[in-house]
Design a protein around this motif. Structure first.
Motif, PDB file in Angstrom:
ATOM      1  N   ALA A 134       0.832  -1.211   0.000  1.00  0.00           N
ATOM      2  CA  ALA A 134       0.000   0.000   0.000  1.00  0.00           C
ATOM      3  C   ALA A 134       0.863   1.256   0.000  1.00  0.00           C
ATOM      4  N   ARG A 135       1.950   1.260   0.798  1.00  0.00           N
ATOM      5  CA  ARG A 135       2.848   2.425   0.796  1.00  0.00           C
ATOM      6  C   ARG A 135       3.529   2.591  -0.551  1.00  0.00           C
ATOM      7  N   GLN A 136       3.911   1.485  -1.159  1.00  0.00           N
ATOM      8  CA  GLN A 136       4.543   1.561  -2.472  1.00  0.00           C
ATOM      9  C   GLN A 136       3.580   2.122  -3.516  1.00  0.00           C
ATOM     10  N   ALA A 137       2.331   1.674  -3.476  1.00  0.00           N
ATOM     11  CA  ALA A 137       1.345   2.189  -4.426  1.00  0.00           C
ATOM     12  C   ALA A 137       1.080   3.673  -4.200  1.00  0.00           C
ATOM     13  N   GLU A 138       1.036   4.095  -2.934  1.00  0.00           N
ATOM     14  CA  GLU A 138       0.821   5.514  -2.641  1.00  0.00           C
ATOM     15  C   GLU A 138       1.988   6.362  -3.135  1.00  0.00           C
ATOM     16  N   ALA A 139       3.215   5.868  -2.917  1.00  0.00           N
ATOM     17  CA  ALA A 139       4.385   6.606  -3.403  1.00  0.00           C
ATOM     18  C   ALA A 139       4.393   6.695  -4.929  1.00  0.00           C
ATOM     19  N   GLU A 140       3.956   5.640  -5.586  1.00  0.00           N
ATOM     20  CA  GLU A 140       3.900   5.662  -7.046  1.00  0.00           C
ATOM     21  C   GLU A 140       2.870   6.669  -7.534  1.00  0.00           C
ATOM     22  N   ARG A 141       1.726   6.753  -6.858  1.00  0.00           N
ATOM     23  CA  ARG A 141       0.714   7.736  -7.248  1.00  0.00           C
ATOM     24  C   ARG A 141       1.215   9.160  -7.026  1.00  0.00           C
ATOM     25  N   ALA A 145       1.735  12.088  -9.843  1.00  0.00           N
ATOM     26  CA  ALA A 145       1.119  13.410  -9.705  1.00  0.00           C
ATOM     27  C   ALA A 145       2.157  14.516  -9.854  1.00  0.00           C
ATOM     28  N   LYS A 146       3.345  14.321  -9.275  1.00  0.00           N
ATOM     29  CA  LYS A 146       4.395  15.330  -9.402  1.00  0.00           C
ATOM     30  C   LYS A 146       4.879  15.445 -10.846  1.00  0.00           C
ATOM     31  N   VAL A 147       4.991  14.315 -11.520  1.00  0.00           N
ATOM     32  CA  VAL A 147       5.428  14.351 -12.919  1.00  0.00           C
ATOM     33  C   VAL A 147       4.406  15.085 -13.782  1.00  0.00           C
TER      34      VAL A 147
END
Length: 240
Positions: A134-141, A145-147
């Motif tokens: 879940a943390r990995q998926a949140e970091a990927e999102r 968003a930043k990109v």
């Protein structure tokens, strides 16, 4: 039309009749505790679809083909998934199903069994691994968003640079944009806003006034005391 009578001789107790279904059989593989290649403990189960293509071999070559197929599926499942990483297990399940079907079908061929499909059903992860995913998926999102935000700012800056270049080539466009901004502010806010008016707005008017003043001859005015100015001497013709 001739009638054919089929007679089967059974010598009891030497011979016995055993019925074998040739339809596709669905066999559930019980949950298995597996440690993946990257040392993650998971619990999963599967289902096998197979059928008997050679009844004589299914009876003669193995004592119980259903039990043998189930045990073969369990050991193959632990063996294949033990060489697979967890990310690959979650992302490439179709590939793993194909590998399982190929191995089980090849090993059960001597029993007269044909495996049509093997499907991994449920993958139960430990709670700490679920939180990590879940943390990995949140970091990927957040990264996406930043990109996207950075790409939007880049496109906006490019458009602003193009607009500045176009407006810089036409000075009147700057004043029109200024007036448009003042109009938008006046329509949105009811408060009084004071803006300095640039002299560039009146540059054309002042230029025309200066041209008219330069075109007219200078006129003499009366003195401050009220006395009339002396008349200009009259020109006389001289004889040649």
């Amino acid at each position: 039309m001739e009638t054919v009578i089929l007679v089967i001789w059974v010598f009891w107790p030497i011979d016995r009749i055993m019925r074998v279904s040739l339809r596709t059989i669905t066999l559930d593989v019980p949950p298995q505790d597996v440690i993946t290649k990257d040392s993650v403990s998971v619990k999963l189960n599967a289902v096998i679809y197979f059928r008997v293509v050679d009844p004589s071999r299914a009876i003669v070559e193995v004592e119980n083909y259903l039990y043998a197929t189930s045990q073969l599926a369990q050991t193959t499942l632990r063996s294949v998934l033990g060489e697979t990483e967890m990310d690959e297990l979650l992302a490439n399940r179709d590939k793993i199903n194909a590998i399982l079907r190929q191995i089980i079908d090849k090993r059960s061929e001597d029993w007269g069994i044909e495996v049509s499909a093997v499907e991994v059903k449920d993958v139960d992860l430990p709670p700490e691994m679920k939180r990590a995913i879940a943390r990995q998926a949140e970091a990927e999102r957040e990264r996406r968003a930043k990109v996207i935000n950075a790409e939007g700012e880049l496109q906006a800056s490019e458009k602003l640079a193009q607009a500045a270049h176009i407006i810089g080539a036409e000075p009147a466009a700057i004043q029109l944009r200024y007036l448009q901004t003042v109009t938008e502010i006046a329509s949105e806010n009811n408060s009084t806003t004071i803006f300095p008016i640039p002299l560039d707005l009146f540059r054309g008017f002042l230029g025309s006034v200066a041209q008219q003043a330069a075109a007219q001859p200078p006129r003499l005015t009366a003195k401050a005391s009220g006395e009339p100015l002396p008349a200009a001497p009259a020109k006389t013709k001289t004889e040649a």
